[in-house]
Design a protein around this motif. Structure first.
Motif, mmCIF file in Angstrom:
data_model
loop_
_atom_site.group_PDB
_atom_site.id
_atom_site.type_symbol
_atom_site.label_atom_id
_atom_site.label_comp_id
_atom_site.label_asym_id
_atom_site.label_seq_id
_atom_site.Cartn_x
_atom_site.Cartn_y
_atom_site.Cartn_z
ATOM 1 N N GLN A 21 -23.476 19.666 15.440
ATOM 2 C CA GLN A 21 -24.477 18.609 15.597
ATOM 3 C C GLN A 21 -25.842 19.071 15.086
ATOM 4 O O GLN A 21 -26.570 18.318 14.422
ATOM 5 C CB GLN A 21 -24.567 18.211 17.067
ATOM 6 C CG GLN A 21 -25.622 17.141 17.368
ATOM 7 C CD GLN A 21 -25.270 15.804 16.756
ATOM 8 O OE1 GLN A 21 -24.236 15.234 17.092
ATOM 9 N NE2 GLN A 21 -26.097 15.294 15.866
ATOM 10 N N ALA A 22 -26.207 20.324 15.373
ATOM 11 C CA ALA A 22 -27.504 20.854 14.931
ATOM 12 C C ALA A 22 -27.576 20.938 13.409
ATOM 13 O O ALA A 22 -28.616 20.649 12.800
ATOM 14 C CB ALA A 22 -27.729 22.235 15.551
ATOM 15 N N ILE A 23 -26.466 21.308 12.767
ATOM 16 C CA ILE A 23 -26.446 21.396 11.297
ATOM 17 C C ILE A 23 -26.609 20.007 10.691
ATOM 18 O O ILE A 23 -27.367 19.807 9.729
ATOM 19 C CB ILE A 23 -25.144 22.072 10.826
ATOM 20 C CG1 ILE A 23 -25.096 23.528 11.293
ATOM 21 C CG2 ILE A 23 -25.004 21.994 9.313
ATOM 22 C CD1 ILE A 23 -23.823 24.260 10.948
ATOM 23 N N ASP A 58 -28.068 17.416 12.032
ATOM 24 C CA ASP A 58 -29.447 16.977 12.255
ATOM 25 C C ASP A 58 -30.390 17.575 11.226
ATOM 26 O O ASP A 58 -31.287 16.880 10.701
ATOM 27 C CB ASP A 58 -29.892 17.356 13.667
ATOM 28 C CG ASP A 58 -29.178 16.525 14.736
ATOM 29 O OD1 ASP A 58 -28.640 15.463 14.381
ATOM 30 O OD2 ASP A 58 -29.166 16.958 15.907
ATOM 31 N N ASN A 59 -30.221 18.851 10.909
ATOM 32 C CA ASN A 59 -31.080 19.497 9.910
ATOM 33 C C ASN A 59 -30.922 18.837 8.549
ATOM 34 O O ASN A 59 -31.886 18.632 7.813
ATOM 35 C CB ASN A 59 -30.745 20.987 9.805
ATOM 36 C CG ASN A 59 -31.205 21.777 11.017
ATOM 37 O OD1 ASN A 59 -32.117 21.339 11.739
ATOM 38 N ND2 ASN A 59 -30.588 22.923 11.250
ATOM 39 N N VAL A 60 -29.674 18.519 8.188
ATOM 40 C CA VAL A 60 -29.414 17.891 6.891
ATOM 41 C C VAL A 60 -30.084 16.519 6.832
ATOM 42 O O VAL A 60 -30.738 16.171 5.833
ATOM 43 C CB VAL A 60 -27.891 17.763 6.651
ATOM 44 C CG1 VAL A 60 -27.616 16.922 5.409
ATOM 45 C CG2 VAL A 60 -27.255 19.129 6.506
ATOM 46 N N ILE A 61 -29.926 15.719 7.876
ATOM 47 C CA ILE A 61 -30.521 14.373 7.885
ATOM 48 C C ILE A 61 -32.039 14.449 7.825
ATOM 49 O O ILE A 61 -32.695 13.653 7.123
ATOM 50 C CB ILE A 61 -30.047 13.606 9.136
ATOM 51 C CG1 ILE A 61 -28.537 13.304 9.012
ATOM 52 C CG2 ILE A 61 -30.827 12.312 9.314
ATOM 53 C CD1 ILE A 61 -27.947 12.608 10.218
ATOM 54 N N ASN A 62 -32.610 15.421 8.514
ATOM 55 C CA ASN A 62 -34.079 15.576 8.478
ATOM 56 C C ASN A 62 -34.560 15.914 7.068
ATOM 57 O O ASN A 62 -35.634 15.475 6.647
ATOM 58 C CB ASN A 62 -34.524 16.648 9.463
ATOM 59 C CG ASN A 62 -34.379 16.201 10.909
ATOM 60 O OD1 ASN A 62 -34.437 14.999 11.197
ATOM 61 N ND2 ASN A 62 -34.187 17.149 11.820
ATOM 62 N N GLU A 91 -20.448 19.219 21.872
ATOM 63 C CA GLU A 91 -19.870 20.539 22.169
ATOM 64 C C GLU A 91 -19.088 21.125 20.989
ATOM 65 O O GLU A 91 -18.559 22.235 21.084
ATOM 66 C CB GLU A 91 -18.933 20.426 23.377
ATOM 67 C CG GLU A 91 -17.625 19.670 23.133
ATOM 68 C CD GLU A 91 -17.795 18.164 23.156
ATOM 69 O OE1 GLU A 91 -16.783 17.446 22.975
ATOM 70 O OE2 GLU A 91 -18.936 17.696 23.359
ATOM 71 N N LEU A 92 -19.028 20.394 19.865
ATOM 72 C CA LEU A 92 -18.218 20.843 18.728
ATOM 73 C C LEU A 92 -18.860 22.060 18.055
ATOM 74 O O LEU A 92 -20.018 22.006 17.638
ATOM 75 C CB LEU A 92 -18.056 19.713 17.717
ATOM 76 C CG LEU A 92 -16.811 19.759 16.826
ATOM 77 C CD1 LEU A 92 -15.551 19.829 17.657
ATOM 78 C CD2 LEU A 92 -16.773 18.557 15.908
ATOM 79 N N THR A 93 -18.125 23.153 17.969
ATOM 80 C CA THR A 93 -18.618 24.414 17.411
ATOM 81 C C THR A 93 -17.754 24.805 16.214
ATOM 82 O O THR A 93 -16.523 24.724 16.277
ATOM 83 C CB THR A 93 -18.577 25.533 18.464
ATOM 84 O OG1 THR A 93 -19.363 25.139 19.586
ATOM 85 C CG2 THR A 93 -19.136 26.827 17.903
ATOM 86 N N VAL A 94 -18.413 25.237 15.153
ATOM 87 C CA VAL A 94 -17.696 25.702 13.957
ATOM 88 C C VAL A 94 -18.039 27.153 13.697
ATOM 89 O O VAL A 94 -19.145 27.610 14.009
ATOM 90 C CB VAL A 94 -18.048 24.853 12.722
ATOM 91 C CG1 VAL A 94 -17.540 23.441 12.868
ATOM 92 C CG2 VAL A 94 -19.534 24.873 12.448
ATOM 93 N N ASN A 95 -17.066 27.867 13.123
ATOM 94 C CA ASN A 95 -17.302 29.254 12.727
ATOM 95 C C ASN A 95 -17.532 29.265 11.222
ATOM 96 O O ASN A 95 -16.596 29.183 10.439
ATOM 97 C CB ASN A 95 -16.093 30.127 13.092
ATOM 98 C CG ASN A 95 -16.304 31.587 12.732
ATOM 99 O OD1 ASN A 95 -15.730 32.090 11.784
ATOM 100 N ND2 ASN A 95 -17.142 32.257 13.508
ATOM 101 N N THR A 151 -21.033 6.695 7.107
ATOM 102 C CA THR A 151 -20.531 7.236 8.370
ATOM 103 C C THR A 151 -20.313 8.748 8.258
ATOM 104 O O THR A 151 -19.723 9.220 7.274
ATOM 105 C CB THR A 151 -19.203 6.564 8.769
ATOM 106 O OG1 THR A 151 -19.414 5.152 8.856
ATOM 107 C CG2 THR A 151 -18.690 7.089 10.101
ATOM 108 N N VAL A 152 -20.793 9.457 9.268
ATOM 109 C CA VAL A 152 -20.546 10.901 9.377
ATOM 110 C C VAL A 152 -19.932 11.141 10.750
ATOM 111 O O VAL A 152 -20.539 10.819 11.779
ATOM 112 C CB VAL A 152 -21.849 11.716 9.236
ATOM 113 C CG1 VAL A 152 -21.543 13.203 9.352
ATOM 114 C CG2 VAL A 152 -22.537 11.402 7.923
ATOM 115 N N ARG A 153 -18.730 11.674 10.751
ATOM 116 C CA ARG A 153 -18.064 11.949 12.023
ATOM 117 C C ARG A 153 -17.265 13.236 11.917
ATOM 118 O O ARG A 153 -17.002 13.732 10.805
ATOM 119 C CB ARG A 153 -17.162 10.791 12.445
ATOM 120 C CG ARG A 153 -15.997 10.530 11.514
ATOM 121 C CD ARG A 153 -15.190 9.322 11.954
ATOM 122 N NE ARG A 153 -14.044 9.083 11.071
ATOM 123 C CZ ARG A 153 -12.845 9.619 11.247
ATOM 124 N NH1 ARG A 153 -12.628 10.443 12.288
ATOM 125 N NH2 ARG A 153 -11.855 9.350 10.405
#
Length: 466
Positions: free
Chosen positions: A326-328, A330-334, A352-356, A384-386
């Motif tokens: 989610q944080a990544i 948000d940064n892209v959209i900003n 809660e979705l986490t990527v490695n 749409t982004v999901r």
């Protein structure tokens, strides 16, 4: 294409069949010849034994009596083919296939066996002959005994000889027929074992990424050692060529940045200078100034992508870490606020979705994909982004309502320098290629799919955290 294993097995099978066939033909010829010699000699020997122990013992009165009343030697019926079947057997069925006759010089019957009856077997010519008796072919030997002036005839049915020849030939075929399937199975197993190094080499090459040009080092048979060496030399030459191309692209991009900045600076200066000459002059020169700015921006974008491509190609290892998707996003959209304001957005990313992954490069990929969705979609359309988590990992989907792509365009989209519309597109055709390379470094997959009635779905699959 053909299979070397199958070809080798077929050649060996053909060799076995030809060998067995040729040997069987020779065996049939030799067996027939030897059987003929053996039984011909047996008939001669039987005739001489009859002369020695029977005919020569006859007196003149006995001969006269035999002319008047020939002696019949009866052979009892028997189903026993060999003494080995019954130890106390006194008769064999084989005896019915042998016959003899004793004839006077004038051809009068003196003695005979009932297997041939009273039908004369000879043409009264010494030597070998054949006769048909009772529908059967008989081999006949005629011998004239001078002391008693008696013809001694011995005969043997032809099927006796053919039976022995047939048994010899059948035995010569039976063993190969039983052994050939076993040999074929053994050959398949042996060829499978011998070709295991080739399969190992094949799997190594198939599982390699396009960027892996390291030498191949396997313990291969001597015959494949030179192939491995040649392949490694080929990989080394490709690696050196790609390295030279990357250096050239990077150097050319760096060299272009300064003159582009100078052109941009002079274009801005020229625009300021022309604005002082009145509105008419400014309006007349505005299209030219805009064309210069557009060209500079386009070339600058290409230069940036070439520099990025050079940087991505040179990556040896990623700085992977667990990060919030989610944080990544948000940064892209900003970063793209100036571009996305004209579209309707639907973002569905679980908190809660986490990527490695490497956050910098994953952000770069998502920025490129979302930017493309905006570029090829009409204003006010929905983007749409999901994301979702599966057993295999995490899937990120970006879909739009643009014109989409054909199957042919989708198959070519990840090639470097490919652009869907050569005339309208402002990019250099490197964006998806860079994204694909970054995702492959994450052991993931990037795929495109057309949406009906219109639109495009980009799916980014990242493996689960291990």
């Amino acid at each position: 294409m053909f299979s070397l294993r199958l070809l080798l097995s077929l050649l060996m099978l053909v060799g076995i069949v030809l060998t067995v066939t040729f040997s069987s033909i020779l065996s049939n010829r030799d067996a027939t010849h030897e059987v003929e010699e053996l039984f011909d000699a047996q008939m001669v020997q039987t005739a001489k034994v009859l002369e020695q122990f029977y005919v020569n013992q006859l007196t003149s009165s006995q001969l006269d009596a035999l002319i008047k009343q020939p002696v019949l030697f009866h052979v009892a019926d028997s189903q026993i083919e060999t003494l080995a079947e019954k130890a106390n057997a006194v008769t064999l069925s084989y005896e019915h296939k042998l016959s003899f006759q004793l004839l006077s010089e004038q051809g009068q019957m003196l003695a005979y066996s009932d297997s041939s009856g009273e039908q004369l077997l000879t043409h009264f010519t010494q030597g070998y002959d054949t006769r048909i008796v009772g529908g059967k072919l008989w081999h006949v030997y005629s011998f004239f005994s001078q002391p008693k002036q008696v013809w001694i005839i011995t005969a043997q049915r032809d099927d006796v000889r053919q039976e022995i020849v047939s048994m010899i030939i059948n035995n010569s075929w039976r063993a190969p027929l039983l052994i050939t399937p076993v040999m074929m199975l053994m050959m398949l197993l042996v060829t499978y074992y011998l070709f295991k190094p080739v399969k190992l080499l094949e799997r190594n090459l198939a599982n390699r990424s396009a960027q892996d040009l390291t030498p191949i080092n396997y313990a291969l048979p001597t015959e494949l050692g030179s192939t491995q060496k040649a392949l490694n030399n080929y990989l080394q030459r490709i690696n050196e060529t790609l390295a030279r191309e990357r250096r050239f692209s990077a150097d050319a991009a760096h060299e272009l940045k300064t003159p582009l900045a100078i052109i941009k600076l002079h274009s801005d200066g020229l625009s300021d200078e022309l604005s002082a000459h009145g509105e008419a002059v400014q309006q007349a020169t505005l299209p030219y100034i805009n064309a210069i700015d557009e060209g500079v921006n386009r070339i600058s974008h290409t230069v940036e992508q070439l520099l990025l491509l050079s940087r991505v190609d040179a990556i040896d290892a990623l700085n992977r870490q667990d990060c919030q998707l989610q944080a990544i996003i948000d940064n892209v959209i900003n970063q793209l606020l100036h571009l996305i304001a004209d579209y309707q957005w639907h973002v569905d990313i679980p908190n809660e979705l986490t990527v490695n992954a490497d956050p910098f490069y994953l952000e770069l990929v998502l920025k490129n994909v979302i930017e493309n969705a905006c570029k090829y979609s009409p204003v006010d359309s929905v983007i749409t982004v999901r994301a979702e988590q599966t057993n295999a990992g995490i899937n990120i989907y970006v879909s739009d309502q643009g014109s989409g792509m054909t199957d042919e365009q989708i198959s070519l989209a990840q090639n470097r320098f490919y652009r869907v519309d050569e005339n309208a597109s402002q990019g250099a055709g490197l964006g998806l290629s860079i994204c694909q390379h970054i995702i492959s470094l994450h052991q993931g997959e990037l795929s495109l799919r057309r949406i009906e009635p219109q639109g495009l779905l980009v799916c980014i699959r990242l493996p689960a955290i291990s």
